[in-house]
Structure formats: structure tokens, C-alpha cells
Design an enzyme around this catalytic site. Structure first.
Site, PDB file in Angstrom:
ATOM      1  N   TYR A 149       0.815  -1.208   0.000  1.00 22.93           N
ATOM      2  CA  TYR A 149       0.000   0.000   0.000  1.00 22.93           C
ATOM      3  C   TYR A 149       0.854   1.266   0.000  1.00 22.93           C
ATOM      4  O   TYR A 149       0.315   2.372  -0.079  1.00 22.93           O
ATOM      5  CB  TYR A 149      -0.926   0.023   1.225  1.00 22.93           C
ATOM      6  N   LYS A 219       2.500 -13.917   6.509  1.00 28.36           N
ATOM      7  CA  LYS A 219       2.712 -14.959   5.509  1.00 28.36           C
ATOM      8  C   LYS A 219       4.217 -15.229   5.390  1.00 28.36           C
ATOM      9  O   LYS A 219       4.778 -15.346   4.305  1.00 28.36           O
ATOM     10  CB  LYS A 219       2.102 -14.528   4.169  1.00 28.36           C
ATOM     11  N   ASP A 319      -3.378 -17.180   5.862  1.00 23.04           N
ATOM     12  CA  ASP A 319      -4.480 -17.952   5.303  1.00 23.04           C
ATOM     13  C   ASP A 319      -5.125 -18.837   6.358  1.00 23.04           C
ATOM     14  O   ASP A 319      -6.346 -19.051   6.349  1.00 23.04           O
ATOM     15  CB  ASP A 319      -4.026 -18.781   4.096  1.00 23.04           C
ATOM     16  N   ASP A 343      -6.181  -5.473   5.819  1.00 25.46           N
ATOM     17  CA  ASP A 343      -7.313  -5.051   5.003  1.00 25.46           C
ATOM     18  C   ASP A 343      -8.257  -6.226   4.768  1.00 25.46           C
ATOM     19  O   ASP A 343      -9.477  -6.127   4.972  1.00 25.46           O
ATOM     20  CB  ASP A 343      -6.795  -4.503   3.660  1.00 25.46           C
TER      21      ASP A 343
END
Length: 455
Positions: A149, A219, A319, A343
Site C-alpha cells: 500500500y 505470511k 491464510d 485489510d
């Protein structure tokens, strides 16, 4: 005389009649703001019997601002948020085409509002797509200034992207770009400083609010030097600055193993900690044994079950976390994560408790005290001026603002009024169509219902 919120050291100094800049917002923003302001003023008046009040100062951004002055984000608006520290805003239209990509992102970056605070809590009676929405009471600390971002990217086919790809391939020797001639390229910066200040804020919040755990969502199994580093820096910060008040999940396992069996050897404890210990290399086994020995040095402060009362610091792959907030939401209290993960996670959680239309949000710099509280939804221009939409996102963001200011009584009244209005099935169209026996209210009427239910 203007009374400004100021900051002294770590303390926010809030006068009894502070000036609060606000942006009504575009589209449905004016309808929402009119309902919200009435709720805010009523909550403050009821909580403090006239001894406190807000001096509202309107500033402009978005389409409304562009139509007035030709500027999407005027300098005086930024100056007002900078000067008065705390403000609130409705949804803003982002200009189409070049220039500012997102007014919300621009404000966050200009004022270095590095925490996107998104508390997600179920209100009983709100229609939900999941079986146990009442298990959701999760506060997300989303890093607000880094990750993809940051907006560092180059368009496919451009001169700039060809230079970047040439550097990556020829200077760095990287041959992993599958289709270099037709690729756009983006950069994902994750810094130690940005990660540490975000995790520090999350841990301080969790300790202050008496939460059970902080989960670092990442992640890092794939992106080891960015998201993996975020996780590692988070654990390092927790141990360095909050050692006596926290325990990591692996430390809790090690100490728990020892307390269950005080005669357990380091080797046996390591094998219980890592099920694949026997198949590890000697160097890997040595690292696990060292981890066990280091954790057991905490026995004077964390032993005899004291670790169970400490704030638990753990991590989860992104995830897996997205699955577990559906299947075991009550395992999560506070989440600290990076921009993109945050987000996804905050909006997915909002869906579980009734949708983004009731989700509060804030952008905060805990070091300077600057904070902008905001609607987390869009402008919904087709409903503009119809006095129809649900104003809860801004209303609950205002409640969050009062809590940040230390006006907890006003915060509690707004939540109480909202919960009771919904419980009595006095709702706007979005919930009315999904609830049996509900009374349909306009946007402004829902604000009145909240006020009526403040007891």
C-alpha cells in the site's frame, strides 16, 4: 478561546470542550454525519451533565471539497488535523484518474497514522452469515504506512518498469519474473521500525484492556524477509520491552511441559515442543534445545502457573488465520498484522458481525497523538440525500474516538444505545430486510433511537 487536545509525554491532554475537526464526507456522508453528530452530542451531554462538550470544526476533502475549491485534499484540512490532533471523517470519493490514489491513504501517510485500528464486535440481534457471530470480539492493529500500500509500483510496458526489471535481472541476477516484458512491478517495504511500533501499540492496548492474547498474522512461510521479519521483530519487541508481562506461545508450551513433569529433560521437552525433532539435523536440534533452556530461565517470574496470567504472544499464518476467525473466533483477542493482511482480515471479520456498514475504524499515531476516526465503508452515492443508510460505522467510530480521548462514559452510552436499539429491532433498511418483525427507520431516526436507548 479554542481549547485544543494536546499531548504531554505519553499522555493525551483533553480539555472539557475540545475542538474536533470533522469531514462530513461525500455521497451519503452528510446524512450519516447529521445522525452521528446528534448521537455524539447527546452522549457527551448525558455522560457529563453539560460539563463537557465538543466544539465541532468543519473541514473539507473529497468531492465536496473539489466542488468548493478545486482541491481534493486542501492544505488547511491537513493543517487542522495536524493542529487539533483528533478528528473524525465520513466516507470520501477518491478522484478518478491520476494524482491522489486514495484520499484516505494520503491522510494516513501525510500524518504518519501508522495504526489502522479496527475493533470488530458483534451486536446481538444483527443478522449474520455465521453460526456463532457472538464469538467475534477482535481488535485489529493493521500497519498503515508500509507494505504494497506504500504505492511504489510501475506500469507494465513503461520506461520505468523496464529499468526496474533490467536492474532486477542484470544487476541482481534474479530470473524468477515469468513474463518480464509484460509485467507491472510493485515494491513491498516492511521495516523493523514500522513493525516494532505497530506491535508495541497492539501489546500496550492488550495489556491496558485486559486481553488474553496478541496474534501476529503474517505470511512469513513464503515471504521470509518481509512478513517473516515482521513476525520475528514482533516477538523480539515483546520479549525486550514487556518481558515480565508476556509469554510467547512456545514458551508457554515449554514451561507447561516442565510443570507437568519437573523431571523432564531438555531433550524430552524439545521433542514434545517439535514433533519432528528426531528427524531434524543436529544443528536444528541444538537450536530447539537452546530455546527450551532459554524459556526455562523464566521460571522465577513465569513458573508455578504464573505464565497462565501473562499476555500470550503468538503468531498465525495469514491464510490459516482467515479460516480460524470463522471456525474459532474466540481464540483471537488482538491481532497485529501488516497492511494488506489487515485489510482482508478486518473486512472479512466485519462480514461476520453484520457488514462493513457498522464497522468502526481509526487511524492513529500513538507517538504524536494524531488520530482520525472514520467510516470504513464507501460513499454509496445512489443513496445520497435519501436519509436511508445505516450510520453505525461513523457513530461507533465516534464512540471509539471518545474512548481514545479518555471519555469512556460517552463511549459506553453510544454502545449501549446502539445495542438496545438493535435488540428492539429498530433498524435501518439493510437490517430490516433480514429481520423478522423489525421496525424500519430512516438514518436520522436510527440516530434518535440510539439516543433514546442511552440509559
Amino acid at each position: 478561546m479554542e481549547h485544543k487536545i494536546t499531548k504531554s509525554g505519553t499522555q493525551l491532554i483533553v480539555p472539557d470542550n475540545p475542538v474536533i475537526p470533522f469531514i462530513r464526507g461525500d455521497g451519503t456522508g452528510p446524512d450519516i454525519w447529521n445522525a452521528s453528530r446528534k448521537v455524539f452530542d447527546a452522549a457527551v451531554d448525558k455522560a457529563y451533565k453539560g460539563k463537557r462538550r465538543i466544539s465541532w470544526k468543519e473541514v473539507f476533502a473529497g468531492e465536496t471539497s473539489f466542488n468548493r475549491s478545486g482541491e481534493w485534499l486542501p492544505g488547511e484540512t491537513i493543517d487542522a488535523f495536524r493542529e487539533y490532533l483528533v478528528g473524525i471523517k465520513g466516507p470520501l470519493t477518491t478522484p478518478v484518474g491520476g494524482g491522489i490514489r486514495s484520499l484516505n491513504v494520503a491522510l494516513r501517510q501525510i500524518l504518519d497514522l501508522y495504526v489502522c485500528l479496527r475493533p470488530v464486535k458483534y451486536i446481538r440481534g444483527v443478522p449474520s452469515p455465521v453460526k456463532k457471530p457472538w464469538d467475534v470480539d477482535i481488535t485489529i492493529f493493521r500497519e498503515n504506512t508500509e507494505d504494497i500500500y506504500a504505492g511504489i509500483e510501475w506500469k507494465e510496458g513503461s520506461r520505468e518498469v523496464r529499468k526496474v526489471i533490467n536492474f532486477i535481472e542484470n544487476e541482481m541476477g534474479i530470473r524468477k519474473i515469468r513474463f518480464p516484458e509484460t509485467s507491472g512491478i510493485g515494491i513491498k517495504p516492511i521495516s523493523r521500525e514500522g513493525s516494532v511500533r505497530l506491535v508495541r501499540a497492539a501489546i500496550k492496548f492488550a495489556l491496558k484492556e485486559g486481553k488474553r492474547s496478541v496474534t501476529l498474522v503474517h505470511k512469513g512461510n513464503i515471504m521470509k524477509y518481509t512478513e517473516g521479519a515482521f513476525k520475528n521483530w514482533g516477538y523480539e519487541l515483546a520479549a525486550k520491552e514487556f518481558r515480565d508481562r508476556i509469554v510467547t506461545q512456545r514458551e508457554s508450551w515449554i514451561i507447561g511441559n516442565y510443570e507437568d513433569n519437573p523431571g523432564i529433560s531438555t531433550e524430552e521437552n524439545a521433542a514434545k515442543l517439535e514433533p519432528g525433532y528426531e528427524r531434524m539435523t543436529p544443528d536444528q536440534q541444538k537450536e530447539i534445545r537452546a530455546e527450551v533452556e532459554q524459556a526455562l530461565t523464566l521460571l522465577p517470574t513465569h513458573g508455578n502457573g504464573k505464565w497462565k496470567e501473562k499476555l500470550l504472544i503468538r503468531d498465525a499464518i495469514a491464510d490459516i488465520a482467515l479460516q480460524q476467525v470463522l471456525t474459532r473466533a474466540d481464540d483471537f483477542d488482538v491481532v497485529a498484522t501488516m497492511n494488506l493482511n489487515g485489510d482482508y482480515l478486518s473486512d472479512a471479520l466485519a462480514a461476520q458481525v453484520g457488514g462493513i456498514g457498522i464497522a468502526p475504524g481509526a487511524n492513529i499515531n500513538y507517538d504524536t497523538g494524531h488520530a482520525i476516526f472514520e467510516a470504513t465503508h464507501g460513499t454509496a452515492p445512489k443513496y445520497a440525500g435519501l436519509d436511508k443508510v445505516n450510520p453505525s460505522s461513523v457513530i461507533l467510530s465516534g464512540a471509539l474516538m471518545f474512548k481514545y480521548m479518555g471519555w469512556d462514559e460517552a463511549h459506553d452510552l453510544i454502545w449501549q444505545g446502539t445495542e438496545k436499539a438493535v435488540a428492539r429491532k429498530k433498524v435501518t433498511y439493510d437490517y430490516h430486510r433480514m429481520m423478522d418483525g423489525a421496525t424500519l427507520l430512516k438514518c436520522s431516526e436510527f440516530g434518535d433511537a440510539i439516543i433514546k436507548n442511552m440509559l
